[in-house]
Motif scaffolding. Structure first.
Motif, mmCIF file in Angstrom:
data_model
loop_
_atom_site.group_PDB
_atom_site.id
_atom_site.type_symbol
_atom_site.label_atom_id
_atom_site.label_comp_id
_atom_site.label_asym_id
_atom_site.label_seq_id
_atom_site.Cartn_x
_atom_site.Cartn_y
_atom_site.Cartn_z
ATOM 1 N N GLN A 39 44.914 33.723 37.108
ATOM 2 C CA GLN A 39 43.954 33.243 38.010
ATOM 3 C C GLN A 39 44.403 31.752 38.122
ATOM 4 O OE1 GLN A 39 40.299 32.408 38.744
ATOM 5 N NE2 GLN A 39 41.094 31.015 40.709
ATOM 6 N N SER A 40 44.552 30.835 38.697
ATOM 7 C CA SER A 40 44.514 29.137 38.385
ATOM 8 C C SER A 40 44.391 28.195 39.481
ATOM 9 C CB SER A 40 46.078 28.205 37.770
ATOM 10 O OG SER A 40 45.780 27.344 37.698
ATOM 11 N N SER A 41 42.933 27.498 39.849
ATOM 12 C CA SER A 41 42.459 27.028 40.752
ATOM 13 C C SER A 41 42.955 27.552 42.157
ATOM 14 C CB SER A 41 43.476 25.545 40.846
ATOM 15 O OG SER A 41 44.649 25.777 41.880
ATOM 16 N N GLY A 42 43.231 27.414 42.646
ATOM 17 C CA GLY A 42 42.759 28.433 44.509
ATOM 18 C C GLY A 42 41.273 28.492 44.962
ATOM 19 N N THR A 43 41.469 29.284 45.669
ATOM 20 C CA THR A 43 40.325 29.381 47.052
ATOM 21 C C THR A 43 38.446 29.966 46.908
ATOM 22 O OG1 THR A 43 41.167 30.122 48.620
ATOM 23 C CG2 THR A 43 41.094 27.728 49.048
ATOM 24 N N ALA A 44 38.950 31.048 45.326
ATOM 25 C CA ALA A 44 37.838 31.812 45.061
ATOM 26 C C ALA A 44 36.625 31.190 45.054
ATOM 27 C CB ALA A 44 38.942 32.311 44.111
ATOM 28 N N THR A 45 35.983 32.310 44.780
ATOM 29 C CA THR A 45 34.640 32.169 44.874
ATOM 30 C C THR A 45 33.559 32.387 44.055
ATOM 31 O OG1 THR A 45 33.682 33.285 47.023
ATOM 32 C CG2 THR A 45 34.095 30.959 47.560
ATOM 33 N N GLY A 46 34.253 33.335 43.179
ATOM 34 C CA GLY A 46 33.256 34.200 42.339
ATOM 35 C C GLY A 46 34.806 34.427 41.151
ATOM 36 N N GLU A 47 34.381 34.516 40.396
ATOM 37 C CA GLU A 47 35.431 36.015 39.635
ATOM 38 C C GLU A 47 36.291 36.930 39.958
ATOM 39 O OE1 GLU A 47 33.085 37.408 36.783
ATOM 40 O OE2 GLU A 47 32.890 35.395 35.393
ATOM 41 N N ILE A 48 37.640 36.659 39.616
ATOM 42 C CA ILE A 48 38.644 37.765 39.998
ATOM 43 C C ILE A 48 38.126 39.015 39.543
ATOM 44 C CG2 ILE A 48 40.710 38.060 40.283
ATOM 45 C CD1 ILE A 48 40.134 36.059 42.563
ATOM 46 N N HIS A 49 38.338 40.615 40.579
ATOM 47 C CA HIS A 49 38.879 41.528 39.234
ATOM 48 C C HIS A 49 39.628 42.558 39.905
ATOM 49 C CE1 HIS A 49 33.510 41.565 38.745
ATOM 50 N NE2 HIS A 49 33.677 39.971 38.599
ATOM 51 N N ALA A 110 52.181 46.289 42.341
ATOM 52 C CA ALA A 110 51.156 45.781 42.808
ATOM 53 C C ALA A 110 50.193 46.463 42.753
ATOM 54 C CB ALA A 110 51.079 46.419 44.539
ATOM 55 N N LYS A 111 48.808 45.216 42.303
ATOM 56 C CA LYS A 111 47.106 45.397 42.077
ATOM 57 C C LYS A 111 46.801 44.848 43.030
ATOM 58 C CE LYS A 111 45.819 45.180 37.664
ATOM 59 N NZ LYS A 111 45.934 46.904 37.250
ATOM 60 N N GLU A 112 45.545 45.562 43.487
ATOM 61 C CA GLU A 112 44.138 45.561 44.434
ATOM 62 C C GLU A 112 43.127 44.549 43.156
ATOM 63 O OE1 GLU A 112 42.253 48.090 47.722
ATOM 64 O OE2 GLU A 112 40.711 47.950 45.430
ATOM 65 N N LEU A 113 43.002 42.961 44.044
ATOM 66 C CA LEU A 113 42.006 42.029 43.287
ATOM 67 C C LEU A 113 40.832 41.612 44.850
ATOM 68 C CD1 LEU A 113 45.325 41.803 41.893
ATOM 69 C CD2 LEU A 113 43.790 39.763 41.167
ATOM 70 N N MET A 114 40.157 41.907 43.738
ATOM 71 C CA MET A 114 38.681 41.240 44.182
ATOM 72 C C MET A 114 38.149 40.551 44.107
ATOM 73 S SD MET A 114 35.967 43.854 44.322
ATOM 74 C CE MET A 114 36.445 44.872 45.673
ATOM 75 N N ASP A 115 37.931 39.125 45.112
ATOM 76 C CA ASP A 115 36.648 37.734 44.730
ATOM 77 C C ASP A 115 34.987 38.350 44.973
ATOM 78 O OD1 ASP A 115 35.598 35.387 44.234
ATOM 79 O OD2 ASP A 115 36.165 34.722 45.895
ATOM 80 N N SER A 116 34.800 38.402 42.965
ATOM 81 C CA SER A 116 33.180 38.272 43.283
ATOM 82 C C SER A 116 31.997 37.648 42.359
ATOM 83 C CB SER A 116 33.094 40.401 41.959
ATOM 84 O OG SER A 116 32.389 40.379 42.326
ATOM 85 N N ARG A 117 30.736 37.555 42.925
ATOM 86 C CA ARG A 117 30.448 36.636 43.563
ATOM 87 C C ARG A 117 28.945 37.560 42.086
ATOM 88 N NH1 ARG A 117 32.687 35.854 47.377
ATOM 89 N NH2 ARG A 117 31.368 36.837 49.061
ATOM 90 N N ALA A 118 28.963 38.389 42.661
ATOM 91 C CA ALA A 118 27.936 39.014 42.302
ATOM 92 C C ALA A 118 27.836 40.394 42.429
ATOM 93 C CB ALA A 118 26.449 38.495 42.490
ATOM 94 N N PRO A 119 26.688 41.144 41.451
ATOM 95 C CA PRO A 119 27.156 42.599 42.470
ATOM 96 C C PRO A 119 26.952 42.965 44.085
ATOM 97 C CG PRO A 119 26.048 42.985 40.346
ATOM 98 C CD PRO A 119 26.367 41.499 40.562
#
Length: 135
Positions: A39-49, A110-119
């Motif tokens: 993951q490099s730059s981009g528009t994610a607002t948290g951590e990519i999981h 293929a893998k599923e990824l998500m942008d996670s800010r907190a639990p």
């Protein structure tokens, strides 16, 4: 046992978000590969999981199709891995257990990824894929 989405939806999802995700298939063989996710730059607002699970599709004349699993009770541990910015996450995958030995052809993983800010505070999960060839 795994999240299966339509080929059309997978293609649409990859264009919906720009999290700066790059997937690289290294040393693909008929029984497995190494998958690197960065993951490099981009528009994610948290951590990519992402989790351990993945699926493989084969390219046919009419598009991408999910491979059939050769076992009925396949399960993976529920572990979340963080894909840190500019720090590749590497997975050594052996798909022969789920799909058998792949014949020559064009595939994608293929893998599923998500942008996670907190639990409990995360965006919808999106599917990302990378194609590869078995000769």
């Amino acid at each position: 046992p795994q999240a299966i989405i339509s080929e059309k939806k997978a293609a649409q999802q990859e264009t919906l978000v720009d999290w700066g995700i790059t997937m690289t298939v290294i040393n693909a063989t008929p029984t497995g590969c190494t998958l690197e996710i960065t993951q490099s730059s981009g528009t994610a607002t948290g951590e990519i999981h992402c989790g351990v699970d993945y699926y493989v599709q084969a390219l046919a004349e009419d598009g991408w199709h999910n491979l059939n699993m050769i076992i009925d009770n396949y399960a993976v541990p529920s572990i979340a891995y963080i894909v840190s910015e500019d720090c590749p996450r590497t997975f050594n995958l052996t798909w022969s257990y789920q799909y058998g030995t792949l014949p020559p052809g064009t595939y994608r993983i293929a893998k599923e990824l998500m942008d996670s800010r907190a639990p409990g505070d995360f965006d919808e999960a999106y599917h990302f894929s990378q194609s590869f060839v078995i000769e």
